[in-house]
Design a protein around this motif. Sequence first.
Motif, PDB file in Angstrom:
ATOM      1  N   CYS A 112       4.165   3.453   0.901  1.00 39.94           N
ATOM      2  CA  CYS A 112       5.589   3.244   1.157  1.00 39.94           C
ATOM      3  C   CYS A 112       6.412   4.344   0.476  1.00 39.94           C
ATOM      4  CB  CYS A 112       6.033   1.873   0.647  1.00 39.94           C
ATOM      5  SG  CYS A 112       7.729   1.472   1.089  1.00 39.94           S
ATOM      6  N   PRO A 113       7.420   4.905   1.155  1.00 36.36           N
ATOM      7  CA  PRO A 113       8.244   5.974   0.571  1.00 36.36           C
ATOM      8  C   PRO A 113       9.021   5.553  -0.670  1.00 36.36           C
ATOM      9  CG  PRO A 113       8.510   5.913   2.955  1.00 36.36           C
ATOM     10  CD  PRO A 113       7.749   4.690   2.582  1.00 36.36           C
ATOM     11  N   CYS A 114       9.126   4.238  -0.921  1.00 35.02           N
ATOM     12  CA  CYS A 114       9.885   3.798  -2.101  1.00 35.02           C
ATOM     13  C   CYS A 114       9.146   4.095  -3.395  1.00 35.02           C
ATOM     14  CB  CYS A 114      10.202   2.304  -2.015  1.00 35.02           C
ATOM     15  SG  CYS A 114       8.791   1.216  -2.306  1.00 35.02           S
ATOM     16  N   GLY A 115       7.827   4.384  -3.312  1.00 34.87           N
ATOM     17  CA  GLY A 115       7.090   4.788  -4.505  1.00 34.87           C
ATOM     18  C   GLY A 115       6.525   3.653  -5.331  1.00 34.87           C
ATOM     19  N   GLN A 116       6.464   2.441  -4.751  1.00 30.08           N
ATOM     20  CA  GLN A 116       5.916   1.318  -5.513  1.00 30.08           C
ATOM     21  C   GLN A 116       4.388   1.260  -5.466  1.00 30.08           C
ATOM     22  OE1 GLN A 116       8.085  -0.516  -7.431  1.00 30.08           O
ATOM     23  NE2 GLN A 116       9.390   1.121  -6.654  1.00 30.08           N
ATOM     24  N   GLY A 117       3.779   2.180  -4.689  1.00 27.01           N
ATOM     25  CA  GLY A 117       2.325   2.257  -4.656  1.00 27.01           C
ATOM     26  C   GLY A 117       1.666   1.302  -3.690  1.00 27.01           C
ATOM     27  N   LYS A 118       2.444   0.695  -2.790  1.00 31.47           N
ATOM     28  CA  LYS A 118       1.894  -0.242  -1.822  1.00 31.47           C
ATOM     29  C   LYS A 118       1.962   0.351  -0.427  1.00 31.47           C
ATOM     30  CE  LYS A 118       3.723  -4.042  -4.620  1.00 31.47           C
ATOM     31  NZ  LYS A 118       4.717  -5.122  -4.672  1.00 31.47           N
ATOM     32  N   LYS A 119       1.176  -0.213   0.476  1.00 33.38           N
ATOM     33  CA  LYS A 119       1.252   0.211   1.870  1.00 33.38           C
ATOM     34  C   LYS A 119       2.618  -0.195   2.440  1.00 33.38           C
ATOM     35  CE  LYS A 119      -3.700   0.081   2.877  1.00 33.38           C
ATOM     36  NZ  LYS A 119      -4.776  -0.501   3.714  1.00 33.38           N
ATOM     37  N   LEU A 152       2.517   1.568 -24.445  1.00 36.45           N
ATOM     38  CA  LEU A 152       2.444   2.198 -23.125  1.00 36.45           C
ATOM     39  C   LEU A 152       1.009   2.300 -22.626  1.00 36.45           C
ATOM     40  CD1 LEU A 152       5.046   5.127 -23.289  1.00 36.45           C
ATOM     41  CD2 LEU A 152       5.161   3.078 -21.876  1.00 36.45           C
ATOM     42  N   LEU A 153       0.123   2.728 -23.503  1.00 36.86           N
ATOM     43  CA  LEU A 153      -1.268   2.905 -23.094  1.00 36.86           C
ATOM     44  C   LEU A 153      -1.954   1.561 -22.833  1.00 36.86           C
ATOM     45  CD1 LEU A 153      -2.252   5.815 -25.516  1.00 36.86           C
ATOM     46  CD2 LEU A 153      -1.641   5.952 -23.093  1.00 36.86           C
ATOM     47  N   THR A 154      -1.500   0.519 -23.536  1.00 32.95           N
ATOM     48  CA  THR A 154      -2.073  -0.809 -23.323  1.00 32.95           C
ATOM     49  C   THR A 154      -1.751  -1.338 -21.929  1.00 32.95           C
ATOM     50  OG1 THR A 154      -1.948  -1.349 -25.683  1.00 32.95           O
ATOM     51  CG2 THR A 154      -2.088  -3.201 -24.146  1.00 32.95           C
ATOM     52  N   ILE A 155      -0.503  -1.126 -21.499  1.00 29.80           N
ATOM     53  CA  ILE A 155      -0.078  -1.691 -20.211  1.00 29.80           C
ATOM     54  C   ILE A 155      -0.112  -0.673 -19.071  1.00 29.80           C
ATOM     55  CG2 ILE A 155       1.372  -3.401 -21.359  1.00 29.80           C
ATOM     56  CD1 ILE A 155       3.785  -1.726 -20.728  1.00 29.80           C
ATOM     57  N   GLN A 156      -0.552   0.560 -19.361  1.00 29.11           N
ATOM     58  CA  GLN A 156      -0.548   1.620 -18.349  1.00 29.11           C
ATOM     59  C   GLN A 156      -1.205   1.210 -17.036  1.00 29.11           C
ATOM     60  OE1 GLN A 156      -2.225   5.337 -19.653  1.00 29.11           O
ATOM     61  NE2 GLN A 156      -2.103   6.283 -17.642  1.00 29.11           N
ATOM     62  N   PRO A 157      -2.414   0.599 -17.045  1.00 29.71           N
ATOM     63  CA  PRO A 157      -3.037   0.263 -15.750  1.00 29.71           C
ATOM     64  C   PRO A 157      -2.187  -0.665 -14.897  1.00 29.71           C
ATOM     65  CG  PRO A 157      -4.622   0.087 -17.544  1.00 29.71           C
ATOM     66  CD  PRO A 157      -3.282   0.250 -18.180  1.00 29.71           C
ATOM     67  N   LEU A 158      -1.492  -1.600 -15.537  1.00 31.85           N
ATOM     68  CA  LEU A 158      -0.673  -2.544 -14.791  1.00 31.85           C
ATOM     69  C   LEU A 158       0.627  -1.905 -14.309  1.00 31.85           C
ATOM     70  CD1 LEU A 158      -1.323  -5.626 -17.059  1.00 31.85           C
ATOM     71  CD2 LEU A 158      -2.018  -5.400 -14.681  1.00 31.85           C
ATOM     72  N   VAL A 159       1.101  -0.908 -15.039  1.00 28.60           N
ATOM     73  CA  VAL A 159       2.282  -0.157 -14.591  1.00 28.60           C
ATOM     74  C   VAL A 159       1.922   0.682 -13.367  1.00 28.60           C
ATOM     75  CG1 VAL A 159       3.972   1.619 -15.212  1.00 28.60           C
ATOM     76  CG2 VAL A 159       3.305  -0.119 -16.893  1.00 28.60           C
ATOM     77  N   VAL A 160       0.800   1.376 -13.436  1.00 28.26           N
ATOM     78  CA  VAL A 160       0.351   2.204 -12.314  1.00 28.26           C
ATOM     79  C   VAL A 160       0.085   1.327 -11.084  1.00 28.26           C
ATOM     80  CG1 VAL A 160      -1.477   3.734 -11.497  1.00 28.26           C
ATOM     81  CG2 VAL A 160      -0.597   3.969 -13.830  1.00 28.26           C
ATOM     82  N   ALA A 161      -0.455   0.137 -11.324  1.00 29.13           N
ATOM     83  CA  ALA A 161      -0.762  -0.774 -10.213  1.00 29.13           C
ATOM     84  C   ALA A 161       0.487  -1.415  -9.618  1.00 29.13           C
ATOM     85  CB  ALA A 161      -1.722  -1.863 -10.694  1.00 29.13           C
ATOM     86  N   GLY A 162       1.633  -1.241 -10.260  1.00 30.17           N
ATOM     87  CA  GLY A 162       2.875  -1.808  -9.745  1.00 30.17           C
ATOM     88  C   GLY A 162       3.112  -3.243 -10.150  1.00 30.17           C
ATOM     89  N   LYS A 163       2.280  -3.770 -11.051  1.00 26.88           N
ATOM     90  CA  LYS A 163       2.454  -5.148 -11.498  1.00 26.88           C
ATOM     91  C   LYS A 163       3.508  -5.265 -12.592  1.00 26.88           C
ATOM     92  CE  LYS A 163       0.509  -8.331 -10.472  1.00 26.88           C
ATOM     93  NZ  LYS A 163       0.936  -9.348  -9.465  1.00 26.88           N
ATOM     94  N   ILE A 164       3.627  -4.232 -13.416  1.00 30.83           N
ATOM     95  CA  ILE A 164       4.667  -4.190 -14.442  1.00 30.83           C
ATOM     96  C   ILE A 164       5.626  -3.066 -14.100  1.00 30.83           C
ATOM     97  CG2 ILE A 164       5.178  -3.649 -16.856  1.00 30.83           C
ATOM     98  CD1 ILE A 164       2.723  -5.137 -17.696  1.00 30.83           C
ATOM     99  N   ASN A 165       6.902  -3.386 -14.043  1.00 29.99           N
ATOM    100  CA  ASN A 165       7.941  -2.406 -13.761  1.00 29.99           C
ATOM    101  C   ASN A 165       8.659  -2.116 -15.072  1.00 29.99           C
ATOM    102  OD1 ASN A 165       9.653  -0.724 -12.374  1.00 29.99           O
ATOM    103  ND2 ASN A 165      10.243  -2.240 -10.842  1.00 29.99           N
ATOM    104  N   ARG A 196      -7.186  -7.059  -9.535  1.00 32.06           N
ATOM    105  CA  ARG A 196      -7.839  -6.195  -8.544  1.00 32.06           C
ATOM    106  C   ARG A 196      -8.740  -6.984  -7.612  1.00 32.06           C
ATOM    107  NH1 ARG A 196      -9.341  -1.280 -12.706  1.00 32.06           N
ATOM    108  NH2 ARG A 196      -7.426  -0.056 -12.428  1.00 32.06           N
ATOM    109  N   GLU A 197      -9.356  -8.045  -8.119  1.00 31.39           N
ATOM    110  CA  GLU A 197     -10.248  -8.853  -7.294  1.00 31.39           C
ATOM    111  C   GLU A 197      -9.494  -9.912  -6.487  1.00 31.39           C
ATOM    112  OE1 GLU A 197     -13.337 -10.510  -9.648  1.00 31.39           O
ATOM    113  OE2 GLU A 197     -14.242  -8.580 -10.150  1.00 31.39           O
ATOM    114  N   GLY A 198      -8.156  -9.892  -6.588  1.00 26.92           N
ATOM    115  CA  GLY A 198      -7.352 -10.838  -5.820  1.00 26.92           C
ATOM    116  C   GLY A 198      -7.377 -12.247  -6.364  1.00 26.92           C
ATOM    117  N   LYS A 199      -7.734 -12.397  -7.638  1.00 27.60           N
ATOM    118  CA  LYS A 199      -7.777 -13.721  -8.242  1.00 27.60           C
ATOM    119  C   LYS A 199      -6.363 -14.205  -8.563  1.00 27.60           C
ATOM    120  CE  LYS A 199     -12.265 -13.421  -8.129  1.00 27.60           C
ATOM    121  NZ  LYS A 199     -13.005 -14.140  -7.060  1.00 27.60           N
ATOM    122  N   PHE A 200      -6.250 -15.477  -8.876  1.00 32.03           N
ATOM    123  CA  PHE A 200      -4.979 -16.145  -9.187  1.00 32.03           C
ATOM    124  C   PHE A 200      -4.036 -16.136  -7.982  1.00 32.03           C
ATOM    125  CE2 PHE A 200      -6.564 -16.298 -13.321  1.00 32.03           C
ATOM    126  CZ  PHE A 200      -5.687 -16.922 -14.209  1.00 32.03           C
TER     127      PHE A 200
END
Length: 827
Positions: A373-380, A527-540, A718-722
Amino acid sequence: MAGKKDFVINGSQESKELTRNNHYVPQWYQKGFIENGNKLHYLNLAPDEIVLENGRVIKHNERRLLAPGQCFFEYDLYTTFFGPFISDLIERNLFGEIDGTGAKALKAFIDGNDLDRHDYFLDFFKYIDAQKTRTPKGLTWLKARYQGLDQQNLMTEMQSIQQMHCTMWLEGTREIVSAKESATKFIISDHPVTIYNYACPPGSKECTYPEDPSIALKGSQTIFALDRNHCLILTNYELASEPEIKDPKNRRTNARNFGNTMVNTTVFLRDRCLTETQVREINFVIKQRARRYIAGGEKEWLYPESDTTIRWENIKNTLLPPSNKVYKFGGEMFAGTRSGKVHYQDAFGRTSKNSDFLLKQIPKGKVPANAYCPCGQGKKYKNCCRDIDVSKRPAWDVYSIRERNIIFFKEIDKILGFDKGKEWDDIRRELNNDQVRALHSIFASLWPEDTNIISLLPKSDGKIRAVYSGRIDVRTIPQYALSSTLYFDELIVHHPFINPRGFKAEFSPLEHPSKFRQHTLKALALLLTIQPLVVAGKINLVPDPGLFNEHLRFQAIDSAKLRRSGSEVNKEEMESFSDLWHEDHERMIYCLPPEQKRAQIKKANPEASEELIKGAILLMEKKRNDDPLALLQDDLYLNGGQVDLNSMAPNFEMALFLAQITGAILLTDSPTRLEEFANAQNPDGILTGSVWKVLTQNIRKIEFPFNYEPAAVLELWREGKFGKMRKAWQTVYDFIFKSGEVEIVKATALLNKELLQATEAARKEMDSLMNSNPEINSAKYGFTANFQLLVPNGGIGDKRVLRLLLTSGLEEYAKNVPIAVFMKIKA
């Protein structure tokens, strides 16, 4: 002004001269539109209709010849009531002063000299801004932006937003046109400050009463007749310089209210005389945008629609300034100060020149469904902005919040050497002043002071998101915030890195990086602790919006001071704070140079032997080595010590501000913040009932699974749990949001069942993670928590926060937040 009225004070009848017939269009101003004699032709656009016996319908008092004292007033429009006491201070004091300076300012711009116009420049625009809001239409518009405003609070808010529009008016083109060569003159309406946008004709949603097209839209032009022969026209610079713009309903560049700006007060176009057709076109717009009444010097002037050649979209051409004179406006400005600094500003009031690298190209043509998506949230695209109205999408033409954070992560890797194999202990030993300065310099460049942060925020779009408000610290964030990303689509968190633009030079990490090494290390750890979730778009990760809006920042600070006056931090929270402060203090002691450690030990125990001192120093060194938040450097406290900032953010005001923009719920692990949310359950801060009381009691009994380990949380996501859990909370939100449309008892049973099933599924998914991924020790870091919900009737809101939303230029926002969630570890 008319209106003597007797009134009762404590049961006694007293006579007092009160101004109760409130003229929302001043009489002195009306007189400028009289052609002959001392009266105006006054037209009622919605007169009462009388049906005669023969069936004929006549319009009662449709048009009359009246003196200014009988026109454009409404009984008790500004009057305030305090029990038996009646006050006309708004009319007398507020508008008395505004009208006094306004009359002189208008005269200066009608027939004054250049010096007069310079002296009254700001007064002129202040008067116009006040005139826009003081009318019945303006007050109805204002009241619609709030929730449950009574008359007294409405008057307060009217005063609070004065001068809101001046900045954008000043940064456009300014022209006063003349009707002296036209037989038809300008008319006046009951809403004299008229907004015209050629793309928003009468009947469009932007013109539905009491709305007007926003001044901030590129295609918007402001019309204000000064008298029957003179009319002010204010045009956004983008439209004036490019009349055929393709997006007249988009916001102008750097649109903002109350912003600082610099303009040349001597530049005013004044030499254009309009034809009669052009005057009629302006009168047509004034009449179309009026509420109920218009007036003019001659009755014929009140019917501009009799000219059948007038077309709404073509009126733009009459209102545009001469193309060969637009050059007098806009451009870049430089101003030197006595201190030697130079202030820079471009045509749109922006003071940053080096932020072009943040711009992106908007895709041409149709965006493929499976493309990012052009908005840059990392989703289709199909899962992001495709089905969202354009007005509710984050900006596409600049890097998103997520993209800027990803850029910052990459720069961290380069500057600290992670990309070359450096590890955390290396950073603890080697973090230096140059690195601290470089990190903060890059962060500031990613977030220049002219950032339109609101355009980057997600808007209410059906997704369930939460604004986390709590202690921004790597020792506390993982406890709840990380696991809560499994419960909601997105978590909005205050950015831990400080922007040096918000600090004076003497306290800036750019000027004094040596004092910010410890704080920088702690911010990097988070920052480094939450980096994966920020990159994944789960934490803004969102920086403080107040850094990009000075008026917002100071209004929020003033609101917080009023709210917290006499209040104390929750005792339970003070205990947890004390533990962290004790840990910080202990870290400071064992990070002192050896000689200072020795001195501290001697001070605490003057009789200590050398052997005891050496042993204590060795123990301190061991603690320092074992503490991941301690720098392994001996010079931290030699040159002015260390700045160690602790914040609980966003605060109450900014948490509501973000939640009402993004359609989010409020999420906290802070008892103090919970109390603040509870006190905001209605405008008076009095606790109210809830139709969802049984549901909230049931939810409080559920033990929700959480996990400290970021890797475990990310793997589950990532595994789609919860998935059932997120769906359950989405259903909870949807039902509560539509409380008036559902049967509460049945809905409560359904929601309770769905949450229990989702919780059981989540527990199983959490347990299976340990079996399938032995390297993630979820058993060690797993725990359960209870959710305490605030779901008051009428939601959680605050009128001062609504004012912040209004004055920040937002067209749409929630009037309240329906849910606040308090998370607490099960005892």
